[in-house]
Design a protein around this motif. Structure first.
Motif, PDB file in Angstrom:
ATOM      1  N   THR A 196       0.830  -1.200   0.000  1.00 30.54           N
ATOM      2  CA  THR A 196       0.000   0.000   0.000  1.00 30.54           C
ATOM      3  C   THR A 196       0.866   1.253   0.000  1.00 30.54           C
ATOM      4  O   THR A 196       2.019   1.231   0.454  1.00 30.54           O
ATOM      5  CB  THR A 196      -0.932   0.033   1.233  1.00 30.54           C
ATOM      6  N   ALA A 197       0.294   2.340  -0.520  1.00 32.67           N
ATOM      7  CA  ALA A 197       0.956   3.647  -0.522  1.00 32.67           C
ATOM      8  C   ALA A 197      -0.005   4.676   0.048  1.00 32.67           C
ATOM      9  O   ALA A 197      -1.207   4.669  -0.272  1.00 32.67           O
ATOM     10  CB  ALA A 197       1.362   4.034  -1.938  1.00 32.67           C
ATOM     11  N   CYS A 213       5.568   9.254  -0.826  1.00 30.81           N
ATOM     12  CA  CYS A 213       4.559   8.378  -0.216  1.00 30.81           C
ATOM     13  C   CYS A 213       5.147   7.600   0.955  1.00 30.81           C
ATOM     14  O   CYS A 213       6.344   7.294   0.993  1.00 30.81           O
ATOM     15  CB  CYS A 213       4.027   7.386  -1.245  1.00 30.81           C
ATOM     16  N   HIS A 214       4.286   7.255   1.879  1.00 36.76           N
ATOM     17  CA  HIS A 214       4.615   6.300   2.938  1.00 36.76           C
ATOM     18  C   HIS A 214       4.031   4.960   2.513  1.00 36.76           C
ATOM     19  O   HIS A 214       2.854   4.877   2.145  1.00 36.76           O
ATOM     20  CB  HIS A 214       4.011   6.742   4.266  1.00 36.76           C
ATOM     21  N   THR A 215       4.840   3.901   2.537  1.00 39.54           N
ATOM     22  CA  THR A 215       4.378   2.613   2.017  1.00 39.54           C
ATOM     23  C   THR A 215       4.410   1.534   3.099  1.00 39.54           C
ATOM     24  O   THR A 215       5.108   1.656   4.108  1.00 39.54           O
ATOM     25  CB  THR A 215       5.223   2.151   0.811  1.00 39.54           C
ATOM     26  N   THR A 216       3.624   0.475   2.859  1.00 34.37           N
ATOM     27  CA  THR A 216       3.590  -0.677   3.757  1.00 34.37           C
ATOM     28  C   THR A 216       3.638  -1.956   2.921  1.00 34.37           C
ATOM     29  O   THR A 216       3.352  -1.953   1.732  1.00 34.37           O
ATOM     30  CB  THR A 216       2.300  -0.719   4.601  1.00 34.37           C
ATOM     31  N   SER A 251       3.863  -7.683   9.239  1.00 31.17           N
ATOM     32  CA  SER A 251       3.349  -6.464   8.619  1.00 31.17           C
ATOM     33  C   SER A 251       4.399  -5.375   8.834  1.00 31.17           C
ATOM     34  O   SER A 251       4.896  -5.190   9.951  1.00 31.17           O
ATOM     35  CB  SER A 251       2.014  -6.071   9.262  1.00 31.17           C
ATOM     36  N   HIS A 252       4.723  -4.656   7.754  1.00 31.67           N
ATOM     37  CA  HIS A 252       5.855  -3.730   7.795  1.00 31.67           C
ATOM     38  C   HIS A 252       5.444  -2.309   7.437  1.00 31.67           C
ATOM     39  O   HIS A 252       4.774  -2.082   6.409  1.00 31.67           O
ATOM     40  CB  HIS A 252       6.940  -4.161   6.796  1.00 31.67           C
ATOM     41  N   TYR A 253       5.858  -1.353   8.267  1.00 28.40           N
ATOM     42  CA  TYR A 253       5.781   0.060   7.904  1.00 28.40           C
ATOM     43  C   TYR A 253       7.127   0.411   7.279  1.00 28.40           C
ATOM     44  O   TYR A 253       8.167   0.343   7.943  1.00 28.40           O
ATOM     45  CB  TYR A 253       5.487   0.932   9.114  1.00 28.40           C
ATOM     46  N   LEU A 254       7.120   0.767   5.997  1.00 30.49           N
ATOM     47  CA  LEU A 254       8.356   0.997   5.251  1.00 30.49           C
ATOM     48  C   LEU A 254       8.775   2.461   5.233  1.00 30.49           C
ATOM     49  O   LEU A 254       9.799   2.798   4.619  1.00 30.49           O
ATOM     50  CB  LEU A 254       8.190   0.484   3.813  1.00 30.49           C
ATOM     51  N   GLY A 255       7.991   3.329   5.888  1.00 31.02           N
ATOM     52  CA  GLY A 255       8.306   4.747   5.871  1.00 31.02           C
ATOM     53  C   GLY A 255       8.326   5.274   4.449  1.00 31.02           C
ATOM     54  O   GLY A 255       7.500   4.896   3.604  1.00 31.02           O
ATOM     55  N   THR A 256       9.296   6.137   4.166  1.00 29.41           N
ATOM     56  CA  THR A 256       9.470   6.637   2.794  1.00 29.41           C
ATOM     57  C   THR A 256      10.725   6.056   2.150  1.00 29.41           C
ATOM     58  O   THR A 256      11.188   6.552   1.122  1.00 29.41           O
ATOM     59  CB  THR A 256       9.538   8.180   2.790  1.00 29.41           C
ATOM     60  N   ASN A 257      11.281   5.003   2.750  1.00 24.55           N
ATOM     61  CA  ASN A 257      12.538   4.436   2.247  1.00 24.55           C
ATOM     62  C   ASN A 257      12.422   3.971   0.805  1.00 24.55           C
ATOM     63  O   ASN A 257      13.250   4.313  -0.052  1.00 24.55           O
ATOM     64  CB  ASN A 257      12.984   3.271   3.136  1.00 24.55           C
ATOM     65  N   PHE A 258      11.396   3.159   0.513  1.00 21.01           N
ATOM     66  CA  PHE A 258      11.230   2.657  -0.853  1.00 21.01           C
ATOM     67  C   PHE A 258      10.739   3.768  -1.777  1.00 21.01           C
ATOM     68  O   PHE A 258      11.060   3.786  -2.964  1.00 21.01           O
ATOM     69  CB  PHE A 258      10.263   1.465  -0.866  1.00 21.01           C
ATOM     70  N   ALA A 259       9.972   4.699  -1.237  1.00 24.63           N
ATOM     71  CA  ALA A 259       9.494   5.818  -2.054  1.00 24.63           C
ATOM     72  C   ALA A 259      10.661   6.686  -2.523  1.00 24.63           C
ATOM     73  O   ALA A 259      10.697   7.126  -3.682  1.00 24.63           O
ATOM     74  CB  ALA A 259       8.499   6.652  -1.252  1.00 24.63           C
ATOM     75  N   HIS A 260      11.621   6.945  -1.633  1.00 28.26           N
ATOM     76  CA  HIS A 260      12.800   7.703  -2.043  1.00 28.26           C
ATOM     77  C   HIS A 260      13.609   6.924  -3.078  1.00 28.26           C
ATOM     78  O   HIS A 260      14.087   7.494  -4.070  1.00 28.26           O
ATOM     79  CB  HIS A 260      13.684   8.013  -0.832  1.00 28.26           C
ATOM     80  N   ALA A 261      13.769   5.618  -2.843  1.00 26.80           N
ATOM     81  CA  ALA A 261      14.571   4.802  -3.762  1.00 26.80           C
ATOM     82  C   ALA A 261      13.946   4.730  -5.146  1.00 26.80           C
ATOM     83  O   ALA A 261      14.662   4.656  -6.157  1.00 26.80           O
ATOM     84  CB  ALA A 261      14.746   3.402  -3.185  1.00 26.80           C
TER      85      ALA A 261
END
Length: 515
Positions: free
Chosen positions: A174-175, A265-268, A240-250
């Protein structure tokens, strides 16, 4: 009386588990090392788990989709901690063609791919690439998707269902426009997993947050549900993982906010897999085989005609067919009741034990006398024996038909209650130092597969060490083959001092040996 399996849980739990998988006809090893063939009975269990979870995923607003099995290596490399976490498990495709040389097939060196492809270990990167294209405005958010798929993680030590190089799972992605929304999603899906595993699989769990060293590669926070197996080991049953904006920045997943600013975006992401089936086996199985909770039993009521190659056989079969027709019109645990008449040309006793090993919740044996007297002889799989004696009861047919939905619900609840009592009775919270923990667990067995004395979990005071201090904790635990499981979401007031650092504890953490 002899048990249905050749090995007991007490003799060797690992061998017992393998015997249940084989004798219950759940799965077998494949010609490809580390992979498995899921047989119809095992896949039937997975379909029922899948169906219950899929309904719940959709009820929470998510849509199913599908992404490719192959992921460009450059996608994986975009998130540094992600690639580091999965690097040793990745299967890589480098060529796309074979050719015949001297009558043998070999890889054609001229078919080398421009860019190697990774066989999907998880889909954050390729789905993130799609999110980058799909999202441009805050009006596009949130994006809530799920896929049912297979993944490959090249494991060296495998065990059917629990750890295989290829397995089946679902992965939600999700985003969101803001952190609070994404965090709420993360916890919501963890609760969905808890409900499904407890209510459908009848496996009690403890939900909590993983410590820093156990987080999903690239995640800000990882949450899990942990289940206790009958040998005392923990099984991670869902994450279940809160990915922050790490993948969004990448991957440059950005949107224009309502104020016109360009934001990330903040993704999960979140998932469960076929290892849940291994958890069901190790939570509910006994020395006669599998005991399936009725909610995930492909056949909830099995009717076994006691045939003798005599004229009365026709009456017995007619009675069994009539009984099945009556059962087919019923609902149990929210779904149409699943019944079968086992007409295989085999001895009735052999058929009965076949279904006992498979864990069918209710087995009915019908002979000429039963048919003549309009009764059924009932065996409950969850209460198969009193001592060494097989327990069966004669019940009027009409009475049984009226009572069977409630009976299946009772069996479902009884299996959960039994496992819940075991979980609660085997968590130690009175150990206040690492020395006490080490003494409780004792020296780690030289061979993980060897039978070992039962040890439960420890719930210990914890000060959330990080960095080098946490690495030292890992090293000390590893020597005892122990791991940090999770920090339970439901906490009592912290007591005493952290068992690892000597500082005041801020919470409690679960420590256990694990699968």
């Amino acid at each position: 009386m002899k048990r249905a399996l050749s090995v007991t849980r007490e003799e060797n739990f690992a061998q017992w588990y393998q015997a249940v998988v084989a004798e219950a006809d759940m799965a077998e090893t494949s010609p490809v090392r580390g992979c498995m063939i899921v047989k119809p009975w095992g896949y039937g269990v997975w379909e029922l788990i899948q169906g219950a979870l899929d309904r719940r995923i959709k009820e929470t607003g998510h849509d199913n989709c599908y992404f490719p099995l192959f992921i460009p290596m450059s996608f994986i490399a975009q998130e540094a901690s992600h690639v580091e976490g999965f690097a040793k498990e990745m299967a890589v495709v480098t060529h796309h063609r074979l050719k015949a040389v001297d009558g043998k097939l070999v890889v054609d060196p001229d078919s080398k791919l421009e860019e190697p492809l990774i066989v999907r270990p998880t889909s954050e990167t390729i789905i993130g690439d799609a999110f980058r294209r799909w999202v441009s405005s805050h009006r596009d958010l949130p994006v809530l998707i799920n896929q049912w798929a297979n993944v490959v993680r090249w494991e060296m030590r495998t065990r059917l269902f629990l750890r295989t190089s290829e397995f089946l799972w679902q992965e939600g992605h999700t985003a969101h426009a803001d952190e609070a929304d994404a965090r709420e999603e993360t916890r919501k899906m963890l609760e969905v997993y808890r409900q499904i595993v407890e209510d459908v699989l009848a496996v009690p769990v403890i939900a909590g947050e993983k410590p820093e060293n156990e987080r999903f590669p690239g995640a800000v926070n990882t949450y899990s549900i942990e289940a206790m197996m009958q040998d005392g080991k923990a099984l991670q049953a869902g994450t279940s993982h809160y990915l922050g904006t790490n993948f969004a920045h990448a991957q440059n997943i950005r949107f224009q906010s309502a104020s016109g600013e360009l934001e990330y975006c903040h993704t999960t992401s979140w998932g469960v897999s076929t290892r849940l089936i291994g958890g069901v086996i190790m939570t509910h199985g006994d020395d006669d085989g599998l005991r399936l909770p009725p909610a995930i039993a492909p056949r909830q009521v099995v009717i076994v005609p006691m045939l003798r190659e005599k004229p009365e056989d026709a009456e017995v079969l007619a009675f069994c067919d009539k009984l099945k027709a009556e059962l087919d019109g019923l609902f149990a645990l929210g779904s149409p009741l699943r019944a079968i008449v086992d007409k295989k040309p085999a001895r009735a006793a052999n058929k009965r034990w076949d279904w006992v090993r498979r864990g069918a919740p209710v087995i009915l044996e019908i002979g000429p006398r039963d048919a003549a007297n309009d009764v059924v002889t009932l065996i409950r799989r969850d209460r198969l024996r009193e001592g060494d004696k097989i327990v069966s009861t004669a019940t009027p047919r009409a009475e049984f038909v009226n009572a069977v939905p409630a009976l299946l619900a009772e069996i479902q609840a009884a299996l959960f209650a039994e496992a819940k009592a075991r979980l609660e009775a085997n968590i130690r919270s009175d150990l206040t130092s690492f020395a006490e923990i080490a003494d409780y667990f004792g020296k780690a067995a030289e061979d993980d597969e060897a039978a070992a004395a039962f040890k439960g979990w420890v719930r210990a005071p914890w000060a959330r060490p990080t960095g080098a201090e946490l690495e030292e904790v890992e090293t000390r635990l590893k020597a005892l083959k122990l791991t940090l499981r999770n920090i339970p979401l439901e906490q009592s007031a912290p007591k005493s001092i952290c068992v690892f650092t000597g500082r005041p504890a801020v919470e409690e953490i679960l420590i256990a040996r694990a699968y």
